[in-house]
Design a protein around this motif. Sequence first.
Motif, PDB file in Angstrom:
ATOM      1  N   ARG A  32       0.839  -1.207   0.000  1.00  0.00           N
ATOM      2  CA  ARG A  32       0.000   0.000   0.000  1.00  0.00           C
ATOM      3  C   ARG A  32       0.871   1.253   0.000  1.00  0.00           C
ATOM      4  N   THR A  33       1.972   1.195   0.737  1.00  0.00           N
ATOM      5  CA  THR A  33       2.883   2.337   0.774  1.00  0.00           C
ATOM      6  C   THR A  33       3.493   2.596  -0.595  1.00  0.00           C
ATOM      7  N   ARG A  34       3.956   1.535  -1.248  1.00  0.00           N
ATOM      8  CA  ARG A  34       4.537   1.691  -2.591  1.00  0.00           C
ATOM      9  C   ARG A  34       3.497   2.214  -3.573  1.00  0.00           C
ATOM     10  N   ALA A  35       2.268   1.685  -3.469  1.00  0.00           N
ATOM     11  CA  ALA A  35       1.212   2.108  -4.391  1.00  0.00           C
ATOM     12  C   ALA A  35       0.864   3.574  -4.174  1.00  0.00           C
ATOM     13  N   MET A  36       0.816   3.992  -2.913  1.00  0.00           N
ATOM     14  CA  MET A  36       0.494   5.377  -2.601  1.00  0.00           C
ATOM     15  C   MET A  36       1.569   6.321  -3.129  1.00  0.00           C
ATOM     16  N   ARG A  37       2.830   5.970  -2.907  1.00  0.00           N
ATOM     17  CA  ARG A  37       3.928   6.800  -3.401  1.00  0.00           C
ATOM     18  C   ARG A  37       3.895   6.869  -4.930  1.00  0.00           C
ATOM     19  N   ALA A  38       3.634   5.736  -5.570  1.00  0.00           N
ATOM     20  CA  ALA A  38       3.581   5.712  -7.034  1.00  0.00           C
ATOM     21  C   ALA A  38       2.463   6.612  -7.548  1.00  0.00           C
ATOM     22  N   ARG A  39       1.303   6.580  -6.905  1.00  0.00           N
ATOM     23  CA  ARG A  39       0.182   7.436  -7.326  1.00  0.00           C
ATOM     24  C   ARG A  39       0.552   8.908  -7.207  1.00  0.00           C
ATOM     25  N   LEU A  40       1.191   9.257  -6.119  1.00  0.00           N
ATOM     26  CA  LEU A  40       1.579  10.650  -5.913  1.00  0.00           C
ATOM     27  C   LEU A  40       2.631  11.097  -6.928  1.00  0.00           C
ATOM     28  N   LEU A  41       3.590  10.222  -7.213  1.00  0.00           N
ATOM     29  CA  LEU A  41       4.649  10.583  -8.157  1.00  0.00           C
ATOM     30  C   LEU A  41       4.111  10.678  -9.577  1.00  0.00           C
ATOM     31  N   GLU A  42       3.235   9.751  -9.956  1.00  0.00           N
ATOM     32  CA  GLU A  42       2.633   9.817 -11.286  1.00  0.00           C
ATOM     33  C   GLU A  42       1.766  11.061 -11.424  1.00  0.00           C
ATOM     34  N   ALA A  43       1.042  11.396 -10.349  1.00  0.00           N
ATOM     35  CA  ALA A  43       0.228  12.609 -10.368  1.00  0.00           C
ATOM     36  C   ALA A  43       1.115  13.849 -10.493  1.00  0.00           C
ATOM     37  N   CYS A  44       2.257  13.842  -9.825  1.00  0.00           N
ATOM     38  CA  CYS A  44       3.183  14.966  -9.897  1.00  0.00           C
ATOM     39  C   CYS A  44       3.682  15.156 -11.324  1.00  0.00           C
ATOM     40  N   VAL A  45       4.016  14.074 -12.004  1.00  0.00           N
ATOM     41  CA  VAL A  45       4.478  14.160 -13.390  1.00  0.00           C
ATOM     42  C   VAL A  45       3.369  14.704 -14.292  1.00  0.00           C
ATOM     43  N   GLU A  46       2.139  14.226 -14.096  1.00  0.00           N
ATOM     44  CA  GLU A  46       1.012  14.697 -14.899  1.00  0.00           C
ATOM     45  C   GLU A  46       0.785  16.196 -14.699  1.00  0.00           C
ATOM     46  N   VAL A  47       0.829  16.631 -13.445  1.00  0.00           N
ATOM     47  CA  VAL A  47       0.593  18.039 -13.151  1.00  0.00           C
ATOM     48  C   VAL A  47       1.715  18.906 -13.724  1.00  0.00           C
ATOM     49  N   LEU A  48       2.951  18.439 -13.627  1.00  0.00           N
ATOM     50  CA  LEU A  48       4.072  19.173 -14.213  1.00  0.00           C
ATOM     51  C   LEU A  48       3.862  19.369 -15.717  1.00  0.00           C
ATOM     52  N   ALA A  49       3.450  18.297 -16.395  1.00  0.00           N
ATOM     53  CA  ALA A  49       3.256  18.360 -17.846  1.00  0.00           C
ATOM     54  C   ALA A  49       2.104  19.296 -18.216  1.00  0.00           C
ATOM     55  N   GLU A  50       1.056  19.308 -17.407  1.00  0.00           N
ATOM     56  CA  GLU A  50      -0.128  20.083 -17.738  1.00  0.00           C
ATOM     57  C   GLU A  50      -0.064  21.532 -17.250  1.00  0.00           C
ATOM     58  N   ARG A  51       0.487  21.745 -16.052  1.00  0.00           N
ATOM     59  CA  ARG A  51       0.431  23.069 -15.433  1.00  0.00           C
ATOM     60  C   ARG A  51       1.792  23.750 -15.315  1.00  0.00           C
TER      61      ARG A  51
END
Length: 217
Positions: A15-34
């Motif tokens: 769960r910890t790995r999955a949570m970190r992965a979700r946050l990091l993937e979201a960070c990359v998406e936000v960087l690309a978009e915003r």
Amino acid sequence: MTVTQRTNRVPQEERTRAMRARLLEACVEVLAERGWAGTSTTVVSQRAGVSRGAQLHHFPSKNDLVVAAVEHLTQARRDELTAAVAALGERRSTGAVLRMLADLFTGPVFTAALELWVAARADDALREVVAPFERHLGRETHKLAVELLGADESRPGVRELVQATLDLVRGLGLAATLGDDTARRARILDQWALTLDAALDAASDAAPAPTPDTQES
């Protein structure tokens, strides 16, 4: 540690790995978009669909999140490159290799990386994080391009030709962030494929470049 403790620990680690992965993937998406200016821990946690508290538990500050995201983004670019080479298969004409590389430098993962480059220009702390990863990935990409192009870097000028190719597709990727220039990019790549083939053929007929041991002092 009991069997029950081991059983409970594994799902928690997952769960910890999955949570970190979700946050990091979201960070990359936000960087690309915003872009860098529009990226905040609050926006990232919202995009990831996790509570602010959960985000702060894993990444207490934007700096903590970005440092981890840089590493995550570097691995994502590496994975993209590996997948693109696999998809290329045996159709490794110079034109096909150039189109594959250009696609990588016009995708959202590259766009996110570009935002970090721009931000790092004026942020010493961020540059110290980004620069080593970029140098390492750059060396890997250069080595792979040499292999895909069948280039012999023992010949004079060949290393520079390969690097010029990578600089070209990177520049085309930068231009693509300002608008769709697909047709123009295709024409440039077609012409460069002809130019590069001719230059590599000419280099193959030249004498190998002297090694450091044989160069004159």
